[in-house]
Every structure is written in C-alpha cells, then in structure tokens.
Write an enzyme that holds these catalytic residues in place. Sequence first.
Site, PDB file in Angstrom:
ATOM      1  N   ASP A   5      91.667  38.198  77.302  1.00 35.72           N
ATOM      2  CA  ASP A   5      90.329  37.633  77.328  1.00 35.72           C
ATOM      3  C   ASP A   5      89.582  38.248  76.143  1.00 35.72           C
ATOM      4  O   ASP A   5      90.045  39.233  75.548  1.00 35.72           O
ATOM      5  CB  ASP A   5      89.653  37.987  78.657  1.00 35.72           C
ATOM      6  CG  ASP A   5      88.212  37.541  78.710  1.00 35.72           C
ATOM      7  OD1 ASP A   5      87.949  36.360  78.406  1.00 35.72           O
ATOM      8  OD2 ASP A   5      87.345  38.379  79.022  1.00 35.72           O
ATOM      9  N   ASP A  28      85.427  38.341  75.500  1.00 28.88           N
ATOM     10  CA  ASP A  28      84.173  39.030  75.825  1.00 28.88           C
ATOM     11  C   ASP A  28      84.371  39.983  77.005  1.00 28.88           C
ATOM     12  O   ASP A  28      84.800  39.570  78.080  1.00 28.88           O
ATOM     13  CB  ASP A  28      83.086  38.016  76.180  1.00 28.88           C
ATOM     14  CG  ASP A  28      82.802  37.056  75.037  1.00 28.88           C
ATOM     15  OD1 ASP A  28      82.406  37.529  73.965  1.00 28.88           O
ATOM     16  OD2 ASP A  28      82.997  35.838  75.218  1.00 28.88           O
TER      17      ASP A  28
END
Length: 223
Positions: free
Chosen positions: A10, A12
């Site tokens: 991922d 953020d």
Amino acid sequence: MPNRPLIIFDLDGTLVASHLDLIPALNAATATVDLPPVPMEAVGHIVGQGAKAMLAKAFEYHDRTIPEEMADVLFDRFLAYYGDHIADETEFFPNCLKALDTLEGERFDLAVCTNKLEGLARHLLDQLGEAGRFAAIVGGDTYAVKKPDPGHLTQLAESLGYRAAQCIMVGDSINDIAAAHAASIPSIAVTFGYSDRPIADLGADTIIDDFEELPAAVGQLQG
C-alpha cells in the site's frame, strides 16, 4: 512465471507519511468555504479512505455538513491543491528505503497497490525519485475494483505473471488486509500508518513496528 515472491505495498500510511501534504491540502480546500482548519488528530486515522472521507470528517469536526452543491467542487479543489504540493513534505517512513533495497538485493519484485488515484500515486513516487523501483503501480481507478476487493491485488499480480500464492501484501489498514485475506495472499500490517482500528484486530499474518523488521517478516512468511 517468476519463482520469487512479489511484495505488494500500500502507499499512504505504509510506504510514505503522506498526511504531511494531505492535511494541508484538505485545509486549503475547506478554507475556500470558510471552514477552520482541522488538526492531524481529527482526520489522520481516515487518510487512507481518500479525499472525500477526509472532507466529510473535516466538516463533521466543526459540527457542519458539506453543502451538497459544494461536494464535488471541494473535491476538485482538494485534488488541484494536492497535485501541486504532493511531495512538499511527504517522506518515506524510517528505514523504508533501506528495507526495499534489501528486498531488491534478494531479487524480490516490488509493486504498489493503492486506492489513491493511479496518476497521483505515480506522480508522488516520481517526485520522491522512487517510481522506477516498482514493477507496477496501480491505483483505485486502474481496474474496475479496488481494495478491499481482492481483484485489485490479483489483477496486479496477474499483470506481472504472478499467482496469488507467490505474493505478500504489506499495508496499514483493513482494506489492505481484508483484500489480501480474500485473495489468499499472506499479509504484513504496519503499526505506524493510518488505520482507524487497532492493528491487532486487522487479521494480518504478522505485524511490524518498523521497516527494519520487514525483510525478516517476509522471510518468515516464505517459510
């Protein structure tokens, strides 16, 4: 077909501390309708849910609701400001780049799967000088589905010639871990991201507190 694992990250709250630019973008957008700024503590836990969720939370924080006719306007203002300031302060989490170097040295492929718009994700990683190290960068608009739908991960894997069994997912939120679980992909959760619930409750296969622990955690899941 590759015989080494694909490590899917991922973005953020996992690779980068993007709240350092997302919160100012949020406050810049809401200031145009005279809403006072919100602190990181008020919206930080939902940064990973996207701009619309952050905008709604900012108004909720001040006991207001977004005027229906302004919702799309504020979203566009947020994106415009953020696009211009996407890497002003955002940085990789401590020891992240060192861990990525180690994994690359062990000949693992790396990829990014984020619900952020693909164009913004690529722009951010390019501005940070690291886009080239990832075999693929896919966003929330790359496919017809996004996390927590497992297809977001499996379509990424398939595009690189990987089966789910060859992948490991690294993330900070329930969307990441739920998608990995549904795709039968082992997962690693980080404790320093933007989860809106306790990390121990996400159901990841293992948890790390610092990126210096990542290569060992990957090795453990391989075993």
